[in-house]
Every structure is written in C-alpha cells, then in structure tokens.
Design a protein around this motif. Structure first.
Motif, PDB file in Angstrom:
ATOM      1  N   UNK A   1      44.866  13.554   2.429  1.00  0.00           N
ATOM      2  CA  UNK A   1      45.905  14.136   1.583  1.00  0.00           C
ATOM      3  C   UNK A   1      45.386  15.310   0.762  1.00  0.00           C
ATOM      4  N   UNK A   2      46.241  16.293   0.576  1.00  0.00           N
ATOM      5  CA  UNK A   2      46.027  17.285  -0.470  1.00  0.00           C
ATOM      6  C   UNK A   2      46.603  16.686  -1.745  1.00  0.00           C
ATOM      7  N   UNK A   3      45.873  16.822  -2.848  1.00  0.00           N
ATOM      8  CA  UNK A   3      46.315  16.244  -4.118  1.00  0.00           C
ATOM      9  C   UNK A   3      46.529  17.367  -5.129  1.00  0.00           C
ATOM     10  N   UNK A   4      47.704  17.367  -5.749  1.00  0.00           N
ATOM     11  CA  UNK A   4      48.012  18.302  -6.828  1.00  0.00           C
ATOM     12  C   UNK A   4      47.922  17.566  -8.158  1.00  0.00           C
ATOM     13  N   UNK A   5      47.151  18.116  -9.099  1.00  0.00           N
ATOM     14  CA  UNK A   5      47.030  17.571 -10.452  1.00  0.00           C
ATOM     15  C   UNK A   5      47.482  18.674 -11.400  1.00  0.00           C
ATOM     16  N   UNK A   6      48.632  18.488 -12.016  1.00  0.00           N
ATOM     17  CA  UNK A   6      49.310  19.580 -12.724  1.00  0.00           C
ATOM     18  C   UNK A   6      49.362  19.319 -14.225  1.00  0.00           C
ATOM     19  N   UNK A   7      48.922  20.293 -15.011  1.00  0.00           N
ATOM     20  CA  UNK A   7      48.993  20.176 -16.467  1.00  0.00           C
ATOM     21  C   UNK A   7      50.316  20.749 -16.968  1.00  0.00           C
ATOM     22  N   UNK A   8      51.340  19.959 -16.764  1.00  0.00           N
ATOM     23  CA  UNK A   8      52.708  20.304 -17.147  1.00  0.00           C
ATOM     24  C   UNK A   8      52.816  20.502 -18.657  1.00  0.00           C
ATOM     25  N   UNK A   9      53.898  21.105 -19.107  1.00  0.00           N
ATOM     26  CA  UNK A   9      54.104  21.255 -20.543  1.00  0.00           C
ATOM     27  C   UNK A   9      54.134  19.880 -21.212  1.00  0.00           C
ATOM     28  N   UNK A  10      53.423  19.781 -22.328  1.00  0.00           N
ATOM     29  CA  UNK A  10      53.165  18.492 -22.964  1.00  0.00           C
ATOM     30  C   UNK A  10      51.710  18.106 -22.818  1.00  0.00           C
TER      31      UNK A  10
ATOM     32  N   UNK B   1      44.901  -1.762  -6.610  1.00  0.00           N
ATOM     33  CA  UNK B   1      45.800  -0.653  -6.965  1.00  0.00           C
ATOM     34  C   UNK B   1      45.577   0.532  -6.038  1.00  0.00           C
ATOM     35  N   UNK B   2      44.327   0.909  -5.835  1.00  0.00           N
ATOM     36  CA  UNK B   2      44.016   2.059  -4.993  1.00  0.00           C
ATOM     37  C   UNK B   2      44.441   1.826  -3.545  1.00  0.00           C
ATOM     38  N   UNK B   3      44.186   0.620  -3.026  1.00  0.00           N
ATOM     39  CA  UNK B   3      44.572   0.335  -1.648  1.00  0.00           C
ATOM     40  C   UNK B   3      46.088   0.340  -1.497  1.00  0.00           C
ATOM     41  N   UNK B   4      46.793  -0.179  -2.491  1.00  0.00           N
ATOM     42  CA  UNK B   4      48.262  -0.164  -2.428  1.00  0.00           C
ATOM     43  C   UNK B   4      48.803   1.260  -2.491  1.00  0.00           C
ATOM     44  N   UNK B   5      48.174   2.093  -3.312  1.00  0.00           N
ATOM     45  CA  UNK B   5      48.558   3.506  -3.324  1.00  0.00           C
ATOM     46  C   UNK B   5      48.487   4.073  -1.910  1.00  0.00           C
ATOM     47  N   UNK B   6      47.325   3.891  -1.279  1.00  0.00           N
ATOM     48  CA  UNK B   6      47.107   4.470   0.040  1.00  0.00           C
ATOM     49  C   UNK B   6      48.081   3.893   1.063  1.00  0.00           C
ATOM     50  N   UNK B   7      48.239   2.584   1.065  1.00  0.00           N
ATOM     51  CA  UNK B   7      49.131   1.959   2.038  1.00  0.00           C
ATOM     52  C   UNK B   7      50.571   2.430   1.874  1.00  0.00           C
ATOM     53  N   UNK B   8      51.001   2.566   0.624  1.00  0.00           N
ATOM     54  CA  UNK B   8      52.389   2.982   0.365  1.00  0.00           C
ATOM     55  C   UNK B   8      52.606   4.420   0.830  1.00  0.00           C
ATOM     56  N   UNK B   9      51.683   5.305   0.475  1.00  0.00           N
ATOM     57  CA  UNK B   9      51.826   6.695   0.900  1.00  0.00           C
ATOM     58  C   UNK B   9      51.696   6.816   2.421  1.00  0.00           C
ATOM     59  N   UNK B  10      50.754   6.086   3.020  1.00  0.00           N
ATOM     60  CA  UNK B  10      50.609   6.139   4.471  1.00  0.00           C
ATOM     61  C   UNK B  10      51.871   5.672   5.186  1.00  0.00           C
ATOM     62  N   UNK B  11      52.496   4.662   4.657  1.00  0.00           N
ATOM     63  CA  UNK B  11      53.681   4.089   5.299  1.00  0.00           C
ATOM     64  C   UNK B  11      54.789   5.120   5.450  1.00  0.00           C
ATOM     65  N   UNK B  12      54.945   5.978   4.449  1.00  0.00           N
ATOM     66  CA  UNK B  12      56.073   6.911   4.461  1.00  0.00           C
ATOM     67  C   UNK B  12      55.679   8.350   4.791  1.00  0.00           C
ATOM     68  N   UNK B  13      54.400   8.683   4.627  1.00  0.00           N
ATOM     69  CA  UNK B  13      53.976  10.062   4.855  1.00  0.00           C
ATOM     70  C   UNK B  13      53.101  10.217   6.087  1.00  0.00           C
ATOM     71  N   UNK B  14      52.383   9.151   6.463  1.00  0.00           N
ATOM     72  CA  UNK B  14      51.525   9.186   7.645  1.00  0.00           C
ATOM     73  C   UNK B  14      51.654   7.860   8.379  1.00  0.00           C
ATOM     74  N   UNK B  15      52.815   7.594   8.956  1.00  0.00           N
ATOM     75  CA  UNK B  15      53.045   6.269   9.561  1.00  0.00           C
ATOM     76  C   UNK B  15      52.049   5.904  10.639  1.00  0.00           C
TER      77      UNK B  15
END
Length: 690
Positions: free
Chosen positions: A487-496, A667-681
C-alpha cells in the motif's frame, strides 16, 4: 614493521573477494513488531561520562513488556545493562554527587507490589539496588535535591476502598459503592475520580522517611528543586475556585519542609505546562504556557520566564512576556545552560522536531536551531558542557540515544541496528496538496519498497489523532507494515494539527468534521492526480480523533472502498458526561441544551449513517474513558441497521491505547485483512493473530 601489516591487508582482501554478497534485505512483517526495542528517557550523569536510559522489550510468548535500565558511555565505548528483573524499572535519575542512580520499580511480593512503585537506589560504586521507600499508593516523578540528600516525588492519596473491610460504616471485603460528586469525574486509566489527589512529597535518603509537603483538593505535579535546595516549584490548579472546571495550571513554589505554604508565581489566562526550570542562580523560572480553557485542545506551548521570589506587592505574574514572540511554533523540554546565558528547548516544526536555544536575557531573540534534517528529536537531557543526550528517530531509523554536540548528532546506542540492517523499509517523502478552498496542506507519503513510478497503487489515508498532533519524520510501524504489504500510505496534517502554527491548530475550533475532511480529501485528490493512488482502491482509517475523522469523511464521501475507525465517536452529544472532556465541551462547544444546533452539526456522521456506503471496521478498548467504546458501538449498530458491511472489535480490559502486545498485533493484522478484503481481494489474508 610493514610486512605483517601488508600480509594482513592481503588476507582481508582475499577474504572479501570470496565472501558471498551481502544478505538481501527483507520486507517488514508483523513478527517484527515484537522485535523492536523501545529506547527512552536518556539522563546524562553529573560528570558527563555516562547516559542512563530505559530499554523496553516484548516477550511475545508471555504477552508482556519489560523495561530495564541501561547506561552507555558518552564516548560510546561501553554499554551496560543495569537491571534485569522481571519487573519494570523506570525514571533513572542520577544523584548530583554522582554516587547513586535512583529509579522507580514495583518489586517483591504481591502485597509489596500493591503499594505501587517505590524508590530504589543503585550505588555507583557497585552492589545491588536497594528499595529505600515504603509509600502507600506508590511514588512517581522522582527528582533529586541539589545536595543529594533528598528526593522530591509525587505522592498519591491513599484510597480507603483498597481495604474496604477497614472502612468506617462498611467493614466488609466487598468493594464499596463509588460515590461521585465531582464536575470532572472520570479519566482514562484513572477511572472514576474520587476525592483522591496527588501531592508533592520529599523522601529523606538518610532516614528513609517520606513527608508530604502539599495538601488540598487538587493535584500537584512536576516538582522542580531550587538550586539552593530550599524550595520546590510545581504546577497546580489550587488557585481555582473549582479545579475541576478548568484546565489552567499555574506555577507554585513551596518550602521543602513540612507544613510549608505554597506561593503562587503565575496567574495567567493561559495554563502553564512542562517542568518549571530554575535559572542557575535561582532567581527565575522558565516554564511553558499554553492557552485558555476555550482553546485548551488547540494550545501551542510558548516560553515564559518569571521571578522565582517576586515582592509580595507584585503578586503572581499575570501577563509575563513571551519569549520569541514572532515564533509561531510549539516549544517543550525547557533547560537552562550551566552559565545561565541561554535557554534550550525542543522546537516543533512542520513534520519535524529539533533542538534550539534562545538568549536568556533577550525575550525578543530568535530561536537558534542546534539540529536539523527530516527527523524527530525528543527527551532533551543537558550536560554541564552544553551538549545534550537526546532520542532521535527518522522514518528509516528506530529510536535510539544520540549525543548532540554543537550541531552534530552522534549515535550512542544501537539496540535496533541488527533488525534495521535486515529490513528494506518504505520510502517516506514530504507531501503537499491543495484543498478545494485553496489551502496548502502538508503531510507525508509512504511508498512501498520497490515502488514503480507510473503504477497506480491501492492507497490508504491514515489520519492521526489529537487532533493537536502531527504526522512527522519518525519511524512508524503502522505505516511501514501497511507499505510492506503493497500500500501507499498518506499521512496528512489536516487543519487542527500541530506544526504549522497556532492559527492552523485553532482552525477547527467548534467546527469538527469540516476543514479536516476537506484537507483529507484534497490530499487523496492530489495522490490520484499524481498517478500514485488508484482511485478505485482507496481506504481510510485512524485511531482516536483519527477514527472520528474517518467517520466524518465516509459520511461525506463514498469514494473509499474500506474504512477503519478505532476509538472513535460520531453522535458527539452522547459523549457529554460519558468521556473525560467535560471542560473542553462546555468551553468550546457550549452545553448541549444551549447549543443544540452546534452539537447536531458535529454529530452528522451518525445522523447521516444511511449515506455511508463504505465497509467499516470499528475497534476500541473495553475500559476506554477517553473515547468510550460506546462511540464505536453506536456507529457499528447504525451501519449494521442500514446493511453496510461492518464489524466491531472490543479489546477486553484495554483503555484508550492498547498496551498488551497480542492485542496490538491483532489490531495491525485486522487492519491488513480488512483493507486486503476490499482493496486487494487476491492478497493473502492469512491471520497471524495470537
């Protein structure tokens, strides 16, 4: 004399020629999470020869962390482990006479451990560490007196409910009811707040006795000895009519003797913070000052210096001049130079954190940086020679202790070097985007190792919490783990966010979910425009305010194919009285029955749940009083009711931040599994949970 040297050179040359090529670096995996050594709290010895620090390791089998004390020579020639018990040690503090290293630990029998952490002394001359205090409720934040005869610390009131069978009117082993009558009545980890407070105490090393020297219905914190050892400065809200109704702490000073009367040194509209730092001659105190109660969530610490013993007629300092008035950046970790000519501090800037100084006699002076580069420096520990022990990290460097000599950084510890040498980490770059209202937004973009320009990648927008914090050039396991999985990851310092000035931080005051969402979406638009992000494979997630921002964003835009909301909330008015932010709510938003429209506006993700189409994973700690799990439960139920794919994960016994290693891995594994399921089936989602 030359022949042996030439022979040795020839052997080394031939050996190098026949050695296999260097081992290929590998991708970071979930198991590496338990291999990273946490290095922290560096403390230079009075003679400048050693630096003591903490080392935290993870035992994956026992599912626990352990912190020990180490020290390293200033010249880097020697490194020693000082403790190796199964119990945690923390807060290493050198006695000024260089005879002892004091620390806090909870060791011994279960009965002894119930008393909490105690003061231990490790003789520099050799021998085992000895526990010297026996304070019910435990000790924290230890600070040596200048003459090495006493140690100031923070003592906690004893809770009668710890021994309910001895309570008047109760006298049974069953826990008594919790009686609540405070305005601010709950806090994450502390739980429900009774009338129990923390005070300044002094431990006498020779007699091994402890004396509490402040009292009252408020908390006292951050003790700091005067150079002559006669007084202790500290922070407290004791001057407020009701300390529960304000976040504004002031600087106080008290004689380091029993029954001393605290004297108030500041009475500013903004709250003070950090540890008060005495000038070497004892005439002044440098301290941080933030903002008032209405803006406490968006405060930016500035430097002020106040008289330590002002004339009685002058009273507390109300509007002391701010040092570096044109500096629109936060400062922290204030320290005077040994000669009193300069004040050093950590300077937070756009995606970085560095060491800087200012002339002590020139409040209007400018900050002079002593370090630079795309990195983060923390934990400033000065020496008499004007040099510092610091913690340093960058996106491809784990946190280690460094020596900062002048403007030069020199690595002292190498606990993570072996692991770092194995890994092929991602590439982290500065990233800028323009929001639809024309605002330029800064952040980071993390590209997988082996990234190929021109290829569109599944992209994750990971929003930081706070919101008054920033994504910065530091090693971040979450970002690296996701990047290592394509994955490409964006980390954005939004206003606030922090790092761009006080106006940037306050931009979302009382208007949550508006400008942040605009900035987050603008960053995604830019990544798509650059040809990096695949517009059909976008994910979003975050924890705490990052989870809240995720909820706001998926209720505003349906482009994301997967979302993760950790420790978040959406029906914000239901958080009133449920979480720990009552002062902020009343001051920033107003009471819900008086500001219904404002509260409904910031609660729009829940009331627009039927517009959310993004499959969303909700997570949180069972005992979280910061952002209670109810916030995730409400959104989970809403999406379940509307037929959107969703799941709710609750971590038993956990507070706002997960601390058990297996839960962190989960937590980390669930992150990956959830994103993989919908973005990289097609990706592997084999669970490594345990």
């Amino acid at each position: 004399m030359m022949k042996p040297l030439l022979g040795l050179t020839l052997v080394l040359t031939l050996s190098a020629a026949i050695m296999p090529a260097a081992q290929t670096r590998r991708a970071l995996v979930l198991d590496d999470h338990s291999k990273i050594v946490g290095v922290g709290d560096p403390q230079r010895s009075p003679d400048g020869v050693w630096v003591a620090y903490t080392v935290t390791t993870v035992d994956a089998e026992k599912d626990k962390r352990n912190t020990d004390l180490w020290m390293v020579k200033w010249d880097g020639s020697e490194q020693l482990q000082l403790t190796s018990s199964a119990d945690n040690e923390s807060s290493p503090r050198w006695s000024p006479d260089n005879k002892y290293l004091a620390f806090v630990a909870s060791r011994g029998s279960e009965e002894e451990k119930k008393k909490g952490g105690q003061i231990w002394l490790l003789p520099r001359a050799g021998g085992e560490a000895q526990r010297v205090s026996d304070v019910k409720g435990g000790v924290s934040d230890i600070q040596w007196s200048p003459d090495s005869t006493r140690i100031a610390f923070v003592a906690h009131d004893e809770d009668p409910a710890d021994e309910p069978e001895k309570m008047e009117g109760w006298k049974r082993k069953t826990a008594p009811p919790i009686v609540i009558d405070r305005y601010h009545f709950k806090e994450d980890r502390a739980g429900y707040l009774k009338h129990l407070y923390s005070h300044i105490a002094v431990f006498d090393v020779a007699s091994k006795t402890a004396t509490v020297i402040t009292k009252g219905n408020t908390d006292d914190a951050n003790p700091s000895w005067s150079p002559d050892g006669k007084q202790i400065a500290f922070l407290s809200k004791r001057g407020a009519a009701d300390p529960d109704r304000t976040s504004n702490e002031d600087v106080w000073v008290v004689d380091a003797t029993p029954f001393g009367t605290p004297k108030q040194l500041t009475k500013t509209p903004a709250g003070e913070g950090g540890r008060p730092a005495w000038s070497p001659d004892g005439s002044r105190l440098a301290v941080l000052t933030g903002d008032n109660d209405q803006n406490t969530a968006y405060g930016m610490n500035k430097l002020i210096v106040v008289p330590a013993n002002p004339p009685a007629a002058a009273g507390p300092a109300i509007n002391p001049p701010v040092y570096m008035p044109t500096l629109d950046r936060a400062v922290s970790n204030v320290a005077w130079s040994a000669d009193g000519q300069n004040i050093s501090f950590l300077l937070q800037d756009d995606r970085t954190n560095h060491v800087a100084t200012v002339p002590a006699e020139n409040p209007n002076g400018t900050a002079q940086r002593k370090s630079n580069g795309r990195r983060v420096i923390s934990a400033l520990s000065p020496g008499k020679d004007g040099n510092f022990a610091v913690l340093t990290t960058s996106p491809t460097q784990f946190t280690e202790v460094y020596a900062l000599e002048g403007a030069n950084l020199r690595q002292l510890t190498k606990h993570n070097d072996k692991l770092a040498a194995e890994l092929q980490l991602a590439t982290t770059e500065d990233f800028a985007s323009t929001s639809k209202d024309g605002t330029e937004v800064h952040g980071l973009i993390v590209k997988p190792a082996g990234y190929k320009a021109g290829t569109k990648y599944p992209t994750l927008l990971i929003a930081h919490g706070g919101p008054n914090g920033q994504d910065q050039h530091a090693f971040n396991f979450d970002r690296e783990f996701l990047a290592a999985n394509g994955y490409v990851v964006l980390a954005v310092n939004y206003r606030g966010s922090a790092g761009r000035g006080n106006g940037w931080q306050k931009a979302i005051h009382g208007d949550w979910g508006n400008l942040e969402v605009m900035d987050l979406l603008g960053a995604v638009d830019e990544a798509v425009k650059q040809g990096v992000a695949d517009p059909n494979r976008l994910g979003i997630g975050g924890w705490s305010y990052g989870g809240i921002s995720t909820n706001y964003t998926i209720a505003s835009d349906t482009r994301f194919k997967a979302a993760i909301s950790g420790a978040g909330s959406s029906m914000q008015f239901t958080m009133y009285g449920l979480d720990q932010y009552i002062v902020q709510y009343d001051q920033e938003m107003g009471q819900p029955w008086k500001a219904k429209d404002k509260w409904m506006k910031v609660s729009y993700p829940f009331f627009n749940a039927d517009k959310i189409k993004t499959p969303t994973l909700f997570l949180g700690g069972e005992k979280d009083f910061n952002v209670p799990i109810a916030g995730g439960e409400q959104m989970y139920q809403a999406l379940k009711s509307t037929g959107v794919e969703t799941q709710l994960i609750i971590y038993p016994g956990q507070f706002h931040g997960l601390t058990i290693p297996s839960y962190e891995r989960d937590r980390l594994q669930r992150y990956l599994n959830w994103f993989n399921k919908y973005l990289q089936p097609a990706a592997t989602t084999t669970s490594q949970m345990q």
